[in-house]
Design a protein around this motif. Structure first.
Motif, PDB file in Angstrom:
ATOM      1  N   ASP A 138       8.749 -11.606   5.645  1.00  0.00           N
ATOM      2  CA  ASP A 138       9.080 -11.875   4.235  1.00  0.00           C
ATOM      3  C   ASP A 138       8.253 -11.074   3.236  1.00  0.00           C
ATOM      4  O   ASP A 138       8.348 -11.310   2.025  1.00  0.00           O
ATOM      5  N   VAL A 139       7.429 -10.113   3.700  1.00  0.00           N
ATOM      6  CA  VAL A 139       6.705  -9.252   2.757  1.00  0.00           C
ATOM      7  C   VAL A 139       7.689  -8.221   2.201  1.00  0.00           C
ATOM      8  O   VAL A 139       8.288  -7.456   2.946  1.00  0.00           O
ATOM      9  N   GLU A 140       7.842  -8.234   0.893  1.00  0.00           N
ATOM     10  CA  GLU A 140       8.788  -7.347   0.223  1.00  0.00           C
ATOM     11  C   GLU A 140       8.129  -6.052  -0.219  1.00  0.00           C
ATOM     12  O   GLU A 140       8.701  -4.964  -0.134  1.00  0.00           O
ATOM     13  N   SER A 141       6.887  -6.162  -0.687  1.00  0.00           N
ATOM     14  CA  SER A 141       6.148  -4.983  -1.125  1.00  0.00           C
ATOM     15  C   SER A 141       4.668  -5.327  -1.193  1.00  0.00           C
ATOM     16  O   SER A 141       4.283  -6.505  -1.213  1.00  0.00           O
ATOM     17  N   VAL A 142       3.834  -4.293  -1.198  1.00  0.00           N
ATOM     18  CA  VAL A 142       2.388  -4.442  -1.380  1.00  0.00           C
ATOM     19  C   VAL A 142       1.977  -3.494  -2.491  1.00  0.00           C
ATOM     20  O   VAL A 142       2.229  -2.282  -2.412  1.00  0.00           O
ATOM     21  N   GLU A 143       1.357  -4.031  -3.524  1.00  0.00           N
ATOM     22  CA  GLU A 143       0.935  -3.230  -4.671  1.00  0.00           C
ATOM     23  C   GLU A 143      -0.574  -3.052  -4.661  1.00  0.00           C
ATOM     24  O   GLU A 143      -1.311  -3.901  -4.146  1.00  0.00           O
ATOM     25  N   THR A 144      -1.036  -1.952  -5.264  1.00  0.00           N
ATOM     26  CA  THR A 144      -2.465  -1.655  -5.328  1.00  0.00           C
ATOM     27  C   THR A 144      -2.842  -1.295  -6.768  1.00  0.00           C
ATOM     28  O   THR A 144      -2.973  -0.111  -7.110  1.00  0.00           O
ATOM     29  N   PRO A 145      -3.016  -2.286  -7.640  1.00  0.00           N
ATOM     30  CA  PRO A 145      -3.328  -2.025  -9.050  1.00  0.00           C
ATOM     31  C   PRO A 145      -4.604  -1.221  -9.256  1.00  0.00           C
ATOM     32  O   PRO A 145      -4.720  -0.454 -10.209  1.00  0.00           O
ATOM     33  N   ASP A 146      -5.583  -1.419  -8.352  1.00  0.00           N
ATOM     34  CA  ASP A 146      -6.798  -0.616  -8.393  1.00  0.00           C
ATOM     35  C   ASP A 146      -7.354  -0.545  -6.974  1.00  0.00           C
ATOM     36  O   ASP A 146      -6.783  -1.106  -6.040  1.00  0.00           O
ATOM     37  N   GLU A 147      -8.479   0.113  -6.801  1.00  0.00           N
ATOM     38  CA  GLU A 147      -9.011   0.373  -5.461  1.00  0.00           C
ATOM     39  C   GLU A 147      -9.420  -0.889  -4.714  1.00  0.00           C
ATOM     40  O   GLU A 147      -9.524  -0.871  -3.486  1.00  0.00           O
ATOM     41  N   HIS A 148      -9.661  -1.972  -5.437  1.00  0.00           N
ATOM     42  CA  HIS A 148     -10.164  -3.182  -4.800  1.00  0.00           C
ATOM     43  C   HIS A 148      -9.177  -4.348  -4.839  1.00  0.00           C
ATOM     44  O   HIS A 148      -9.503  -5.431  -4.375  1.00  0.00           O
ATOM     45  N   THR A 149      -7.981  -4.108  -5.380  1.00  0.00           N
ATOM     46  CA  THR A 149      -7.018  -5.203  -5.552  1.00  0.00           C
ATOM     47  C   THR A 149      -5.746  -4.933  -4.771  1.00  0.00           C
ATOM     48  O   THR A 149      -5.198  -3.836  -4.818  1.00  0.00           O
ATOM     49  N   VAL A 150      -5.312  -5.953  -4.045  1.00  0.00           N
ATOM     50  CA  VAL A 150      -4.091  -5.869  -3.243  1.00  0.00           C
ATOM     51  C   VAL A 150      -3.190  -7.043  -3.611  1.00  0.00           C
ATOM     52  O   VAL A 150      -3.621  -8.199  -3.563  1.00  0.00           O
ATOM     53  N   VAL A 151      -1.955  -6.738  -3.995  1.00  0.00           N
ATOM     54  CA  VAL A 151      -0.987  -7.790  -4.321  1.00  0.00           C
ATOM     55  C   VAL A 151       0.142  -7.733  -3.295  1.00  0.00           C
ATOM     56  O   VAL A 151       0.834  -6.725  -3.176  1.00  0.00           O
ATOM     57  N   VAL A 152       0.291  -8.805  -2.546  1.00  0.00           N
ATOM     58  CA  VAL A 152       1.354  -8.899  -1.548  1.00  0.00           C
ATOM     59  C   VAL A 152       2.498  -9.704  -2.164  1.00  0.00           C
ATOM     60  O   VAL A 152       2.305 -10.857  -2.575  1.00  0.00           O
ATOM     61  N   ASN A 153       3.677  -9.090  -2.236  1.00  0.00           N
ATOM     62  CA  ASN A 153       4.850  -9.748  -2.817  1.00  0.00           C
ATOM     63  C   ASN A 153       5.803 -10.167  -1.696  1.00  0.00           C
ATOM     64  O   ASN A 153       6.119  -9.366  -0.811  1.00  0.00           O
ATOM     65  N   PHE A 154       6.258 -11.408  -1.772  1.00  0.00           N
ATOM     66  CA  PHE A 154       7.171 -11.952  -0.774  1.00  0.00           C
ATOM     67  C   PHE A 154       8.586 -12.055  -1.333  1.00  0.00           C
ATOM     68  O   PHE A 154       8.770 -12.254  -2.543  1.00  0.00           O
ATOM     69  N   SER A 155       9.549 -11.956  -0.459  1.00  0.00           N
ATOM     70  CA  SER A 155      10.950 -12.055  -0.874  1.00  0.00           C
ATOM     71  C   SER A 155      11.385 -13.499  -1.086  1.00  0.00           C
ATOM     72  O   SER A 155      12.456 -13.752  -1.662  1.00  0.00           O
TER      73      SER A 155
END
Length: 569
Positions: A138-155
């Motif tokens: 169910d992971v739709e995308s993974v974003e990297t707003p900066d070098e230390h931040t990871v946003v996992v988006n689910f469908s």
């Protein structure tokens, strides 16, 4: 909707407390570890074998993992995200992780959010055959707003969003090292797969598949005083008896894993006084997996054990049920594990809230009932040779497992019981390093399953079974298309089961999640897709001189190797 704190445990966002090691990095010299099932690869995304996952955990690490009590704790991340701390979105469709400052790979380069994103891309690349793909459901995308931040988006809303990048089965790998290893190229990247660049306490200096791994302290490890050991020899191969003796009797090794030995044998070894046995129950279940596809060597390579060719008789539920009824699980537990085992009728025996009581009839052996069931289904011994047949098909099975004294004892007894009800049984045992290896070219792996039934044990990271129960989804079946990876060894496929998996992924209430997990367990059990035998406690041993060891049944046993040290004796 708020995330239930019971899903995380009391220490969800609390950093792991420092342990007792006092030595400076490398001060305690050399550490000897023995795993009688030898690692064949150091990339857990290309192997479902516990031996490979645990060896790799010395080198590569996740964002968060589980402690010895099953609590989720931050590891490479600063904290465990929740709805309460703002890390999980209110609609439960995203989770935001923050990497600790100053993290370095063992080659001295910085760890960034791009490495985390790449790990997801690597496991989900088409044709890659990722063994841990269910962690990224169910992971739709993974974003990297900066070098230390990871946003996992689910469908879909994910009340339990802790599959990706959590636990020893889903660590972070370095993008720079693996970026040319996507999809079908993944198994070809031998250097990376044998010696991954990592963030863990040790790095690989030499890897000899199915034999020995040499490691040294990671000079860029985030704690400047750890690990206490400068070098490690990770010896693989042999058998559980030799591994136990090497720690408990001769003192040649400091740590021995998975001492699958009869209780009296362990007790005698421990009496030598060189070390101590440690054990704890988790979710490890010894089971027999039923092959619902045809493994016949008469089929062309690439078609054996695939869904296009159903099994000639194991697709008959009466046969599978009779095989289960013939087994005396109490006796198996007594001779194989003693107090370190409990007979079970469930593949999901724990935590207690998830344990079903709907299948307990299997605890009573019923030979005569099994015979009557086969008679009713039309399987009869018409020519008096002791083997039942129907429409020209004989009940004759090849029963494989790894080479181990306890497993061979189990095989001998089960063969006797099955032949008593008219099922001819041929036994085969395979070196554990090969059987649990991830080589897509080998005919002898438990994933390829070129036999009618096979026996082994496995478990899952943490205390939440969502990803584990997803193992038996239709798309988790190993096949040539996914490099024979995946955890659905029986090749079971039922849309109703998949619907339960999808529902659990979107259910937050802990009681409802337990109902769904039990329903999935019961569907597998009552269709006899696998035959659970023993709920096994983890049993290992360490030298009296080795300090800092905390047995962990919810993650890698080597989870806190950075804290191990040499005691003054």
């Amino acid at each position: 909707m708020k995330l239930k704190t019971t899903l995380l445990g009391a220490a969800a966002a609390v950093a792991l407390a420092p342990l007792a090691a006092q030595a400076e990095r490398g001060e305690d010299g050399h550490l000897n570890i023995i795993y009688w099932q030898a690692p064949s690869i150091m990339n857990p995304y290309l192997s479902g074998g516990t031996k490979d996952l645990e060896a790799a955990s010395l080198v590569i690490e996740p964002l968060a993992r589980y402690d010895e009590a099953g609590n989720l704790v931050p590891w490479l991340a600063t904290e465990v995200p929740t709805t309460e701390n703002g890390g999980v979105s209110e609609d439960l469709t995203s989770i935001t992780w923050h990497l600790k400052e100053g993290l370095q790979w063992s080659d001295g380069t910085p760890v960034t959010s791009e490495d985390v994103k790449f790990t997801w891309e690597y496991c989900t690349a088409e044709g890659g055959g990722c063994a841990q793909s269910e962690k990224y459901n169910d992971v739709e995308s993974v974003e990297t707003p900066d070098e230390h931040t990871v946003v996992v988006n689910f469908s879909v809303p994910k009340p339990f969003p802790y599959g990706p990048f959590v636990g020893a089965q889903a660590p972070i790998i370095q993008k720079a090292q693996f970026q040319d290893c996507l999809g079908p190229k993944a198994p070809e990247c031998t250097d990376a797969n044998f010696a991954p660049v990592g963030t863990g306490p040790f790095t690989v200096t030499e890897f000899r598949p199915n034999d020995v791994i040499s490691l040294e302290a990671n000079e860029h490890y985030r704690d400047p005083d750890k690990p206490a050991f400068a070098t490690v020899t990770f010896k693989g191969g042999g058998d559980a008896t030799a591994a136990g003796r090497a720690v408990l009797e001769t003192g040649e090794f400091d740590y021995a894993w998975n001492l699958q030995l009869a209780p009296d044998v362990l007790e005698q070894m421990a009496s030598a006084g060189q070390g101590q046995v440690v054990s704890s129950f988790g979710t490890l279940v010894e089971r027999i997996m039923i092959n619902l596809t045809d493994p016949s060597p008469d089929l062309p390579e690439g078609e054996r054990a695939t869904k296009e060719h159903p099994h000639p008789f194991l697709t008959d539920i009466a046969v599978r049920q009779a095989m289960s009824m013939a087994i005396d699980r109490e006796l198996l537990t007594e001779i194989g594990y003693g107090e370190a085992g409990r007979p079970t009728c469930n593949v999901l025996p724990a935590p207690e809230i998830y344990a079903s009581t709907a299948n307990d009839a299997c605890l009573i052996q019923d030979i005569e009932g099994a015979k009557a069931l086969l008679d009713e289904a039309g399987w009869v011994d018409s020519d008096g040779d002791g083997i039942r047949e129907k429409d020209g098909v004989e009940l004759s099975v090849l029963y494989q497992t790894s080479t181990n004294a306890v497993r061979q004892d189990f095989q001998a007894l089960i063969k006797q019981w099955w032949e008593e009800i008219g099922i001819e049984t041929e036994l085969r045992n395979i070196d554990a390093s090969v059987f649990f290896g991830g080589d897509p070219g080998s005919p002898d792996t438990f994933q390829k399953f070129y036999a009618d039934v096979e026996m082994y044990a496995n478990n899952f990271d943490g205390t939440d079974p969502e990803a584990y129960m997803a193992n038996w989804s239709c798309d988790e079946a190993p096949s040539p298309e996914n490099q024979w990876q995946g955890n659905n060894m029986p090749r079971y496929c039922d849309p109703a089961y998949d619907a339960l998996v999808a529902e659990m992924a979107q259910t937050g209430d802990i009681k409802k999640r337990a109902e769904l997990a039990k329903a999935m367990n019961d569907m597998l059990m009552q269709n006899y897709i696998m035959l659970p035998l023993v709920d096994r406690g983890r049993v290992s041993a360490h030298a009296n001189s080795l300090g800092g060891v905390i047995l962990n049944t919810w993650d890698s046993e080597l989870w806190n190797a950075a804290d191990w040290y040499r005691k003054d004796m």
